[in-house]
Design an enzyme around this catalytic site. Structure first.
Site, short mmCIF file in Angstrom:
data_model
loop_
_atom_site.label_atom_id
_atom_site.label_comp_id
_atom_site.label_asym_id
_atom_site.label_seq_id
_atom_site.Cartn_x
_atom_site.Cartn_y
_atom_site.Cartn_z
N SER A 125 0.83 -1.21 0.00
CA SER A 125 0.00 0.00 0.00
C SER A 125 0.87 1.25 0.00
O SER A 125 1.98 1.26 0.56
CB SER A 125 -0.86 -0.03 1.26
OG SER A 125 -1.48 1.20 1.48
N TYR A 150 -2.25 -1.18 11.13
CA TYR A 150 -2.49 -1.71 9.77
C TYR A 150 -1.34 -1.34 8.84
O TYR A 150 -0.76 -2.19 8.16
CB TYR A 150 -3.81 -1.18 9.18
CG TYR A 150 -3.89 -1.41 7.69
CD1 TYR A 150 -4.12 -2.68 7.19
CD2 TYR A 150 -3.66 -0.37 6.78
CE1 TYR A 150 -4.14 -2.92 5.82
CE2 TYR A 150 -3.68 -0.60 5.41
CZ TYR A 150 -3.91 -1.87 4.93
OH TYR A 150 -3.89 -2.11 3.59
N LYS A 154 1.88 -3.60 6.69
CA LYS A 154 2.34 -3.56 5.29
C LYS A 154 3.85 -3.38 5.23
O LYS A 154 4.55 -4.05 4.48
CB LYS A 154 1.62 -2.44 4.52
CG LYS A 154 0.15 -2.71 4.30
CD LYS A 154 -0.11 -3.96 3.47
CE LYS A 154 -1.55 -4.39 3.45
NZ LYS A 154 -1.78 -5.75 2.96
#
Ligand code: NAD
Ligand code: WQD
Length: 338
Positions: A125, A150, A154
């Protein structure tokens, strides 16, 4: 050639399964349906005429993942979408996010190594860049410390891929850093499935126009951008899905230049929230009821991609015009209400 698509009943996964099947690949989906449902398989079958094989399982369970690979000895490559993705929820439930997102990837990599499966494409992302100092961001732009658990998953998953690639020279690992995926398949057979009150802009906007929400809040008009609202790079989900097909092909044909690579996947254009609202109104003829409110905590001001590397190396480029993407998002919203 069979491709294992984890998280394949999810939003981006389902669109990718369609593109894979339409490019002649056989697909097996593994998903625990924690944020999707098996009805998506019908949507995929309606578009492609082929219902993909489906394995309902939780990828955090290593033994189950091993059994999955044993059942499908002909898996040639993996696309790993499965993850929890709600930024706000990850702040409240960091352990669940680290456990789910890290263990799933590690279990998949371990089974790949055991079974000699060489190729993996991973969903990363633009969140790994945070608020970059220089725009647009290239793959050389330094990553910044993540703003949320979150986002951190990544960054950590990318690091796992880099470290594994160093010692597993036979493995080819490729991360795609998505910018803001939006829209739906033009058939309206698959799209993003809303789960409660949406956090993301487009589902909130389409639900507002549909009368499900009263008003869209535009978070901030005092950013240092031409109209004061925040800027993102909105990428059509079918364009994004196509990027996975070319990435898989690159790995299978041995065209990768290193055994760990990463690419920005966006349009290369930044659009402000207010510009996006206008584009939606132009595309659909609908009026968006919105009001300007304060900034949302944790939001960055602006980000968009330099996609030169993906254009050159993958031979991939975003093609769908934003109006078409937004018209498809609206068509999908209307389909959900039928
Ligand atoms: P999604 O929630 O629609 O799809 C993810 C799928 O993974 C769901 O079907 C869910 O049921 C499944 N899943 C989650 N944990 C699992 C587990 N432990 N075992 C088996 N299945 C599991 O999300 P999406 O928008 O399609 O995102 C796909 C990937 O792309 C994710 O890794 C996400 O972090 C990444 N990504 C998404 C965006 C975005 O804005 N949508 C942007 C950048 C990156
Ligand atoms: C877009 C813009 C909001 C809702 C998130 C994740 C990121 C990545 C993509 C996974 C922002 C504004 C939004 C609303 C608004 N996901 N907005 N009113 O925050 O750019 O990115 O999804 O990796 O990690 O953080 O996406 O759709 O939430 O917001 O004004 O009701 O719309 O402030 O400028 P975001 P978004």
């Amino acid at each position: 050639m069979k491709i294992l698509v984890t998280g394949g009943t999810g939003y981006i996964g389902s669109h990718t399964v369609v593109e894979l099947q339409q490019s002649g690949y056989e697909v097996v989906i593994a998903d625990n349906l924690c944020n999707s449902n098996a009805g998506v398989l019908d949507g995929i079958a309606r578009i492609t005429g082929v219902r993909p094989a489906f394995e309902e399982l939780d990828l955090t369970e290593g033994e189950k993942v091993r059994e999955l690979f044993a059942r499908h000895r002909d898996i040639g490559a993996v696309i790993h979408f499965a993850a929890l993705k709600a930024v706000g929820e990850s702040v409240q439930k960091p352990l669940e996010y680290y456990r789910n997102n890290l263990n799933s990837l590690m279990n998949v990599l371990a089974s790949m190594r055991e079974c000699g499966v060489k190729h993996l494409v991973f969903s990363s992302s633009c969140t790994v860049y945070g608020q970059a100092d220089v725009l647009p961001v290239t793959e050389q732009t330094p990553r910044k410390p993540a703003e949320s658990p979150y986002g951190n998953t990544k960054t950590m998953c990318e690091d796992i891929l880099r470290d594994v690639a160093k010692v597993e020279q036979g493995m080819n690992l490729l991360a795609l850093r998505y910018f803001n995926p939006i829209g739906a398949h033009p058939s309206a057979c698959i799209g993003e499935l809303p789960n409660g009150v949406p956090n993301n802009l487009i589902p909130y906007l389409t639900q507002t126009v549909a009368g499900i929400r009263e008003q869209l809040s535009v978070f901030g008009d005092d950013y240092h951008t031409p109209d004061g609202s925040a800027i993102r790079d909105y990428i059509d989900v079918v364009d994004l899905a196509r990027a996975h097909v070319v990435a898989i092909r690159r790995l299978m044909e041995g065209k990768n230049k290193a055994n760990y690579e990463y690419f920005n996947i966006g349009t290369g254009n930044g659009l402000s929230v207010l510009e996006l609202i206008r584009a939606f109104e132009r595309a659909t003829g609908e009026k968006v009821n919105y009001k300007i409110v304060g900034r949302r905590a944790g939001d960055i001001e602006q980000v968009w991609a330099d996609t030169t590397l993906a254009n050159r190396e993958l031979g991939w480029k975003a093609e769908v015009p934003i109006e078409e993407t937004l018209a498809n998002a609206w068509k999908w919203q209307k389909h959900l209400m039928e």
